[in-house]
Design an enzyme around this catalytic site. Structure first.
Site, mmCIF file in Angstrom:
data_model
loop_
_atom_site.group_PDB
_atom_site.id
_atom_site.type_symbol
_atom_site.label_atom_id
_atom_site.label_comp_id
_atom_site.label_asym_id
_atom_site.label_seq_id
_atom_site.Cartn_x
_atom_site.Cartn_y
_atom_site.Cartn_z
ATOM 1 N N ASP A 1 26.579 68.067 -7.330
ATOM 2 C CA ASP A 1 25.403 68.347 -6.713
ATOM 3 C C ASP A 1 25.268 68.542 -5.236
ATOM 4 O O ASP A 1 26.233 68.121 -4.315
ATOM 5 C CB ASP A 1 24.407 67.302 -7.153
ATOM 6 C CG ASP A 1 24.877 65.742 -6.754
ATOM 7 O OD1 ASP A 1 26.052 65.636 -7.176
ATOM 8 O OD2 ASP A 1 24.042 65.112 -6.175
ATOM 9 N N GLU B 1 25.303 62.670 -7.647
ATOM 10 C CA GLU B 1 25.809 61.802 -6.711
ATOM 11 C C GLU B 1 24.833 61.551 -5.479
ATOM 12 O O GLU B 1 24.702 60.351 -4.996
ATOM 13 C CB GLU B 1 27.228 62.173 -6.067
ATOM 14 C CG GLU B 1 27.930 61.430 -5.046
ATOM 15 C CD GLU B 1 27.646 61.294 -3.597
ATOM 16 O OE1 GLU B 1 27.958 60.567 -3.153
ATOM 17 O OE2 GLU B 1 27.098 62.286 -3.245
#
Length: 486
Positions: free
Chosen positions: A78, A145
């Site tokens: 991400d 994350e």
């Protein structure tokens, strides 16, 4: 080929170009994950998606290196979705518009996603190579994350075979990271009491923009303005004198990004309009002077708005302003052990207003558990005084430095042999996932490296092209130097 895909090393940059083309903000990584998995299967690599959505890809050792220790290269899928106010961009649908500017790669009006797209691209480029020497190899791509470390929290024991983990989420060439801060989210909730508005009053919004923002860990010591705190200061200094009646306070968008923009809406007696304009002008000049180096482009824009039906009660408004103004923000303490590194910090990241309450979302970071606990206590005390509530959630551990790490020694020695200078061994004031990996894999030897990335978590994010090549050369050389299994 585009200019981006012609950069060195081409396999890495070609992958990064693909990554930019497929939207992958936190919580919306599925399309990119599926693209990567389909590619891995086409390459006849062993690929699996675990229960939470992490992707693990395995590649056999190159001939003659089958006896080496298993290494896992780790990155997160991400990216942080941040854009300038005037940029039309849907992070769920639109690609990142990356471009080359001298020795840097930037994005047009949005975050670039070099954090951690470059690390991910390097791992995938190595998986796709036929001429890089390495032992048994795993690649771990975690989800979410940036918005909660869901993937790292969910990684189960037994999923990885590796003895060594190379994290690729560091952001300074020439620095090797051996530890990181832990953190916890703090959600403050202040109940609101509303009252009918004075329909004869004038209504305005005040919008603050132009701040650099940035990563709430690695940039927190730079003294940049926090949009939420700046507007709270304006209200504390001027609300009573101008007889302002607040209707809304919103600011920031992510707990782990220093807020670049914030907005307040309010009413005031018509006879105070001229004084309001003078106060706004004077305050903007004051803030520009104070932040002349850290945030020279600060802007305040005052606009007429439709008359609202309600405003905050006097007590609710005063409590909110006092709470926001006194709430700690920024560096709490610098480390005594690691020169130049923040030990403990707090970011007042997001403010939202709804029918029942005003919410204030903060992120506490600290290299030491006691530092984090101290700031938690400060917020508990503050909210007790204000009649507000605070809940702490999503706590994640720091990564304790290990000066005896064998892989650290390998990376340091490899760096010295390539570049003929010593790297800096560092601890980073950010939440690398390594600390969480230590729970299911307590014996795993870990290190973190990466290229130079400036202004992550903001639209000014950029990655230095030369250092990407240096990071790649280091990574490839380290893989060749991994020792045999004991």
């Amino acid at each position: 080929m585009t200019a981006l895909s012609q950069l060195y090393p081409q396999p890495l940059w070609q992958w990064f170009e693909q990554i930019c083309a497929i939207p992958h903000p936190s919580k919306h990584e599925q399309s990119l994950s599926q693209h990567i998995q389909a590619w891995a299967k086409q390459k006849q690599l062993d690929v699996v998606e675990d229960a939470v959505g992490n992707v693990i890809i395995r590649k056999a050792a190159t001939p003659g290196m089958e006896d080496r220790k298993v290494v896992v290269i780790q990155a997160h899928i991400d990216m942080v979705p941040q854009k300038n106010a005037d940029k039309v961009h849907d992070f769920i649908k639109d690609p990142i518009e990356a471009y080359v500017d001298g020795d840097w790669v930037k994005a047009k009006g949005t975050t670039l996603g070099a954090d951690n797209g470059i690390g991910m691209a390097s791992a995938l480029a190595i998986l796709g190579s036929d001429d890089i020497k390495h032992g048994p190899l795993e690649v771990l791509l975690t989800i979410d994350e940036e918005a909660g470390m869901t993937g790292a929290f969910g990684l189960q024991a037994g999923m990885l075979n590796a003895e060594i983990l190379i994290n690729t989420d560091s952001e300074q060439e020439g620095e090797i990271y051996m530890g990181c801060a832990g953190g916890v989210d703090a959600q403050i909730t202040l109940p609101m009491v509303w009252q009918a508005s004075e329909q004869s009053y004038a209504s305005f919004s005040l919008h603050l923009s132009g701040l650099k923002g940035g990563h709430s860990g690695v940039n927190i010591h730079l003294g940049r303005g926090n949009a939420n705190k700046i507007l709270a200061r304006f209200l504390f200094e001027n609300a009573d004198e101008l007889a302002l009646e607040l209707t809304q306070f919103t600011g920031g968008s992510l707990r782990n990004a220093i807020p670049r923009e914030a907005n307040i809406s309010f009413m005031l007696p018509a006879e105070n309009i001229d004084a309001l304009k003078e106060k706004v002008h004077a305050f903007e000049a004051l803030m520009r002077a104070e932040l002349a180096i850290a945030d020279p482009d600060l802007r305040l824009v005052l606009s007429n708005i439709a008359t609202p039906k309600r405003v905050m009660s006097e007590n609710s408004q005063n409590t909110l302003i006092d709470l926001l103004h006194v709430c700690p923000n920024g560096v709490m303490r610098m480390s005594d052990e690691v020169t130049g590194v923040t030990e403990t910090s707090l970011n007042v990241g997001v403010i939202s207003t709804n029918d029942e309450e005003v919410g204030i979302l903060c992120l506490i970071r600290s290299l030491i558990d006691s530092g984090r606990s101290q700031v938690e206590g400060m917020l508990n005390a503050l909210t007790n005084l204000a009649g507000a509530d605070v809940e702490f959630s999503g706590a994640y551990p720091g990564w304790k430095p290990d000066n005896t790490s064998p892989v650290m020694a390998i990376v340091r020695e490899t760096y010295e042999s390539i570049y003929h200078k010593e790297p800096v061994i560092m601890v980073i004031h950010a939440g690398l996932e390594c600390g969480l990996f230590k729970k299911p894999y307590p014996e795993m030897d870990m290190v973190s490296i990466g290229p130079t990335i400036r202004y992550p978590h903001g639209p000014d994010e950029m990655v230095n092209i030369t250092t990407v090549g240096q990071y790649w050369d280091l990574l490839v050389a380290v893989l060749e130097r991994i020792p045999v299994k004991a």
